[in-house]
Design an enzyme around this catalytic site. Structure first.
Site, PDB file in Angstrom:
ATOM      1  N   PHE A  98      -9.854  -2.064  -0.202  1.00 39.11           N
ATOM      2  CA  PHE A  98      -9.742  -1.040  -1.242  1.00 39.11           C
ATOM      3  C   PHE A  98     -10.606  -1.459  -2.429  1.00 39.11           C
ATOM      4  O   PHE A  98     -10.897  -2.643  -2.608  1.00 39.11           O
ATOM      5  CB  PHE A  98      -8.282  -0.873  -1.682  1.00 39.11           C
ATOM      6  CG  PHE A  98      -7.693   0.460  -1.299  1.00 39.11           C
ATOM      7  CD1 PHE A  98      -7.422   0.760   0.021  1.00 39.11           C
ATOM      8  CD2 PHE A  98      -7.417   1.417  -2.254  1.00 39.11           C
ATOM      9  CE1 PHE A  98      -6.876   1.979   0.383  1.00 39.11           C
ATOM     10  CE2 PHE A  98      -6.875   2.636  -1.910  1.00 39.11           C
ATOM     11  CZ  PHE A  98      -6.605   2.933  -0.586  1.00 39.11           C
ATOM     12  N   GLN A 233      -6.836   7.699 -15.600  1.00 42.54           N
ATOM     13  CA  GLN A 233      -7.773   7.436 -14.499  1.00 42.54           C
ATOM     14  C   GLN A 233      -8.177   8.717 -13.776  1.00 42.54           C
ATOM     15  O   GLN A 233      -7.326   9.523 -13.413  1.00 42.54           O
ATOM     16  CB  GLN A 233      -7.141   6.484 -13.491  1.00 42.54           C
ATOM     17  CG  GLN A 233      -8.056   6.128 -12.328  1.00 42.54           C
ATOM     18  CD  GLN A 233      -7.414   5.120 -11.402  1.00 42.54           C
ATOM     19  OE1 GLN A 233      -6.692   5.490 -10.478  1.00 42.54           O
ATOM     20  NE2 GLN A 233      -7.642   3.837 -11.666  1.00 42.54           N
ATOM     21  N   HIS A 235      -9.819   9.794 -10.367  1.00 42.54           N
ATOM     22  CA  HIS A 235     -10.136   9.285  -9.034  1.00 42.54           C
ATOM     23  C   HIS A 235     -11.460   9.907  -8.600  1.00 42.54           C
ATOM     24  O   HIS A 235     -11.651  11.115  -8.738  1.00 42.54           O
ATOM     25  CB  HIS A 235      -9.027   9.666  -8.055  1.00 42.54           C
ATOM     26  CG  HIS A 235      -9.055   8.914  -6.772  1.00 42.54           C
ATOM     27  ND1 HIS A 235     -10.081   9.065  -5.851  1.00 42.54           N
ATOM     28  CD2 HIS A 235      -8.191   8.000  -6.238  1.00 42.54           C
ATOM     29  CE1 HIS A 235      -9.833   8.276  -4.818  1.00 42.54           C
ATOM     30  NE2 HIS A 235      -8.703   7.620  -5.030  1.00 42.54           N
ATOM     31  N   LEU A 245      -6.480  15.012  -3.409  1.00 49.57           N
ATOM     32  CA  LEU A 245      -7.025  13.663  -3.234  1.00 49.57           C
ATOM     33  C   LEU A 245      -7.481  13.390  -1.806  1.00 49.57           C
ATOM     34  O   LEU A 245      -6.790  13.712  -0.842  1.00 49.57           O
ATOM     35  CB  LEU A 245      -5.968  12.638  -3.629  1.00 49.57           C
ATOM     36  CG  LEU A 245      -6.479  11.202  -3.781  1.00 49.57           C
ATOM     37  CD1 LEU A 245      -7.432  11.102  -4.953  1.00 49.57           C
ATOM     38  CD2 LEU A 245      -5.312  10.259  -3.972  1.00 49.57           C
ATOM     39  N   GLU A 248      -8.800   6.676  -1.249  1.00 56.14           N
ATOM     40  CA  GLU A 248      -9.763   5.581  -1.300  1.00 56.14           C
ATOM     41  C   GLU A 248      -9.849   4.853   0.036  1.00 56.14           C
ATOM     42  O   GLU A 248     -10.813   4.135   0.303  1.00 56.14           O
ATOM     43  CB  GLU A 248      -9.348   4.607  -2.404  1.00 56.14           C
ATOM     44  CG  GLU A 248     -10.416   3.639  -2.820  1.00 56.14           C
ATOM     45  CD  GLU A 248     -10.079   3.007  -4.159  1.00 56.14           C
ATOM     46  OE1 GLU A 248     -10.261   1.789  -4.274  1.00 56.14           O
ATOM     47  OE2 GLU A 248      -9.649   3.715  -5.077  1.00 56.14           O
ATOM     48  N   ARG A 279     -12.284   2.462  -9.563  1.00 56.29           N
ATOM     49  CA  ARG A 279     -12.313   3.918  -9.627  1.00 56.29           C
ATOM     50  C   ARG A 279     -13.026   4.454 -10.862  1.00 56.29           C
ATOM     51  O   ARG A 279     -13.732   5.459 -10.786  1.00 56.29           O
ATOM     52  CB  ARG A 279     -10.880   4.461  -9.576  1.00 56.29           C
ATOM     53  CG  ARG A 279     -10.252   4.276  -8.215  1.00 56.29           C
ATOM     54  CD  ARG A 279      -8.803   4.684  -8.207  1.00 56.29           C
ATOM     55  NE  ARG A 279      -8.260   4.563  -6.840  1.00 56.29           N
ATOM     56  CZ  ARG A 279      -6.991   4.781  -6.544  1.00 56.29           C
ATOM     57  NH1 ARG A 279      -6.129   5.114  -7.489  1.00 56.29           N
ATOM     58  NH2 ARG A 279      -6.585   4.662  -5.300  1.00 56.29           N
ATOM     59  N   HIS A 361      -6.036  11.687 -12.109  1.00 60.23           N
ATOM     60  CA  HIS A 361      -5.213  11.111 -11.048  1.00 60.23           C
ATOM     61  C   HIS A 361      -4.025  10.299 -11.534  1.00 60.23           C
ATOM     62  O   HIS A 361      -2.913  10.484 -11.048  1.00 60.23           O
ATOM     63  CB  HIS A 361      -6.103  10.227 -10.174  1.00 60.23           C
ATOM     64  CG  HIS A 361      -5.395   9.583  -9.022  1.00 60.23           C
ATOM     65  ND1 HIS A 361      -4.734  10.312  -8.051  1.00 60.23           N
ATOM     66  CD2 HIS A 361      -5.241   8.267  -8.678  1.00 60.23           C
ATOM     67  CE1 HIS A 361      -4.208   9.486  -7.161  1.00 60.23           C
ATOM     68  NE2 HIS A 361      -4.493   8.241  -7.529  1.00 60.23           N
ATOM     69  N   GLU A 391       4.894   5.346 -12.917  1.00 65.65           N
ATOM     70  CA  GLU A 391       3.809   5.898 -13.724  1.00 65.65           C
ATOM     71  C   GLU A 391       4.269   6.352 -15.098  1.00 65.65           C
ATOM     72  O   GLU A 391       3.460   6.475 -16.018  1.00 65.65           O
ATOM     73  CB  GLU A 391       3.152   7.064 -12.980  1.00 65.65           C
ATOM     74  CG  GLU A 391       1.789   7.453 -13.518  1.00 65.65           C
ATOM     75  CD  GLU A 391       1.090   8.481 -12.659  1.00 65.65           C
ATOM     76  OE1 GLU A 391       0.051   9.001 -13.113  1.00 65.65           O
ATOM     77  OE2 GLU A 391       1.565   8.779 -11.543  1.00 65.65           O
ATOM     78  N   ARG A 402      -6.359   1.228 -13.338  1.00 63.22           N
ATOM     79  CA  ARG A 402      -5.571   0.721 -12.222  1.00 63.22           C
ATOM     80  C   ARG A 402      -6.424   0.584 -10.967  1.00 63.22           C
ATOM     81  O   ARG A 402      -7.216   1.461 -10.643  1.00 63.22           O
ATOM     82  CB  ARG A 402      -4.399   1.677 -11.930  1.00 63.22           C
ATOM     83  CG  ARG A 402      -3.606   1.268 -10.701  1.00 63.22           C
ATOM     84  CD  ARG A 402      -2.428   2.182 -10.460  1.00 63.22           C
ATOM     85  NE  ARG A 402      -2.793   3.537 -10.068  1.00 63.22           N
ATOM     86  CZ  ARG A 402      -3.192   3.909  -8.861  1.00 63.22           C
ATOM     87  NH1 ARG A 402      -3.358   3.003  -7.893  1.00 63.22           N
ATOM     88  NH2 ARG A 402      -3.465   5.183  -8.595  1.00 63.22           N
TER      89      ARG A 402
END
Length: 598
Positions: A98, A233, A235, A245, A248, A279, A361, A391, A402
């Protein structure tokens, strides 16, 4: 996870505005990070370094080390609960790569020619434990089943409206039963807010419609601060226009992003990790390609390619360089992503690339909490009885950005710690009294909304807020755009005060609930913009084009945004937790600040 842990010691209930297994954890796809070293050498220390670097060094370091140490134990806990992880051929939990997850390169030679493998100080590592591309779904189902087994009481489709705060302590919550419109008071010794993120304040978001930041917004209106709200963030691989989404895991398993000229453009921005950079780096790179006119067909998107022939050509799959992948391997690893693309894009990823653009995201910011999940009312003092995790909380283990797969491990590690802490607190204190009518303020607000005529559609305000946040407080920001966003949000909040509800009924009055959620989003947008305007640097997911460099002298600190009435939000700061070690007779930072490169 918190409910499961707490229920082992005290009576525990979960109040949820959704049926619990519809919670947004179920949408998390690619994996959960833990340094199990099942496929290659790894350590929790590597994971901690990557987490701190990934957060552009704004991470609280003790919290990060706890996260990475306890991640391993939590993964095995989930496995023993029955979570169906994918397996290696010898039966161990499988792991995949990742973005931003690395280990030291054993072949590193600082004198090696640039661009060669030996010139890379760190290389990608397989750290993400996965269940195909449905990892969050499997975690959510597993924990829900364990809670049922443990006797946790569930109040499904009860929408929280207020906290019960008396003498500085949290003594419960007020919620509306969606099916009837009745208000309910939940008297409790300890309360944990795990209401998720608030991506619906942006126009293009991967977040479900339910993610409206109810917990942080309600606490914010009660005078509690919101920490690091400027760090939101984006994504890099959302479905074009829809924001849904594409995990990743696509890039972790060898997928590559291409621009309109057929270039693998991440070689320009992150020559070492390329498509597996963090990201925020990938999202900014996509925007820069589009700005330069290198989007697909000159439009505002690029391609994500997970075709087997592309991976084989670029040797980008995690298999041995001499091994090729085939379409069956890709479809087995990424079944949901492939189905999403076929359903929502009309594109078959096995045969053609997918159009993608960055999508809002994940909130790195939220309610400031300590290592046991206790919510702070300022930089030092906690609110007795009030906890938060996930979150909606900010420890901060994610800092300014993150890393992928660190959200799920944050949930289970700090959900478990918070559940233990709130059970310990509840077992030590008596039930303290609550006001005679703690629901009075919520009832007055609802009666006011129902009593006003409908002046304009609430959805119009929502659409304007989302456009403002996307255009003026998105991936790139400047003082000019942020001032515009601040003024727009202030205007929207004034118009919000005049809104009325068209449906005057009580049964499943979704219009009423959506207006209440809009009020939460406007408050969180206000805090986000104020924090972004005050931070005059670029760090992680906060990218100021008028202040393009990181400024550690002035801004190596966390922001705290407090509600300030008509003035918007007041921003203060607190120190980052830094671990020091002895070296050559001196105390020095264990994780020294460095230029963040991938």
């Amino acid at each position: 996870m918190a409910a499961l842990e707490a229920s082992r010691r005290v009576g525990t209930a979960v109040v949820s505005k959704l049926y619990p297994t519809r919670s947004h954890t179920g949408a998390a796809q690619g994996g959960i990070a833990a340094a199990l070293a099942n496929l290659e050498d790894d350590s929790w220390e590597n994971h901690a370094y990557d987490t701190i670097k990934g957060g552009d060094f704004l991470v609280d370091q003790t919290a990060a080390e706890i996260l990475c140490r306890e991640a391993v134990e939590c993964i095995y806990d989930l496995e023993h609960m029955g979570l169906p992880f994918d397996r290696t051929v010898d039966g161990r939990i499988s792991q995949r790569r990742f973005g931003g997850h690395t280990k030291p390169n054993p072949k590193y030679d600082p004198s090696a020619p640039a661009g060669t493998e030996a010139a890379k100080p760190r290389i990608p590592v397989m750290r993400s434990c996965h269940s195909a591309d449905r990892t969050g779904h499997m975690i959510l189902q597993t924990l829900y089943q364990q809670c049922i087994k443990q006797g946790v009481a569930f109040f499904d489709e009860f929408h929280m409206l207020d906290l019960i705060l008396e003498d500085g302590e949290c003594r419960g919550i007020v919620a509306i039963e969606i099916a009837t419109g009745a208000l309910h008071v939940f008297h409790a010794k300890s309360v944990l807010l795990a209401t998720g993120g608030f991506g619906r304040m942006f126009k293009v978001s991967s977040n479900a419609y339910a993610l409206t930041g109810d917990g942080p917004a309600i606490a914010y209106r009660h005078g509690m601060p919101l920490e690091d709200m400027e760090f939101y963030q984006f994504h890099p691989t959302g479905i074009y226009r829809l924001g849904i989404l594409l995990s990743e895991a696509c890039r972790g398993d060898g997928g590559i992003m291409f621009n309109g000229q057929g270039e693998r453009f991440m070689e320009r921005y992150a020559p070492n990790l390329k498509d597996l950079a963090s990201r925020d780096v990938c999202s900014r790179s996509i925007y820069q390609e589009v700005r330069a006119g290198r989007g697909i067909g000159g439009k505002d998107y690029v391609h994500l390619d997970i075709r087997a022939e592309t991976m084989n050509k670029y040797k980008s799959s995690p298999l041995h360089p001499d091994q090729n992948v085939d379409s069956h391997w890709v479809e087995k690893r990424l079944p949901d992503i492939i189905e999403f693309a076929r359903t929502y894009l009309g594109v078959d990823p096995i045969k053609e690339p997918m159009p993608i653009q960055p999508t809002a995201h994940y909130a790195m910011g939220g309610l400031p909490t300590d290592l046991d999940g206790r919510v702070h009312r300022n930089a030092r003092d906690v609110v007795p009885g009030l906890y938060s995790a996930g979150e909606s909380a900010c420890l901060s283990v994610h800092g300014a950005n993150r890393l992928g797969t660190n959200s799920l491990v944050d949930l289970v590690v700090y959900g478990r710690r918070s559940g233990r802490a709130m059970a310990d607190y509840a077992s030590r204190v008596e039930f303290h009294s609550i006001p005679a009518h703690p629901e009075a303020a919520a009832k007055a607000a609802i009666d006011d909304l129902l009593g006003r005529p409908r002046t304009e559609p609430w959805a119009r305000l929502r659409d304007e807020m989302q456009a403002t946040m996307m255009d003026h407080c998105g991936v790139f920001r400047t003082e000019e755009t942020l001032v515009k966003a601040r003024d727009d949000i202030a205007n929207l909040k004034q118009r919000y005060q005049r809104l009325g509800v068209q449906d005057k009924g009580s049964v499943f009055n979704t219009g009423l609930l959506e207006i209440l959620e809009l009020g939460n989003l406007l408050d969180l947008a206000e805090a986000t913009v104020a924090s972004a305007l005050a931070r005059r640097e670029s760090r992680g997911a906060h990218s100021r084009e008028d202040f393009p460099n990181r400024d550690d002298n002035a801004f190596f600190k966390h922001s705290l945004a407090f509600a300030n009435g008509q003035e918007g939000a007041r921003v203060e700061y607190k120190d980052v937790d830094v671990i020091h070690v002895e070296k050559d007779g001196e105390r020095v930072p264990k994780y020294p600040l460095e230029v963040r490169k991938y």
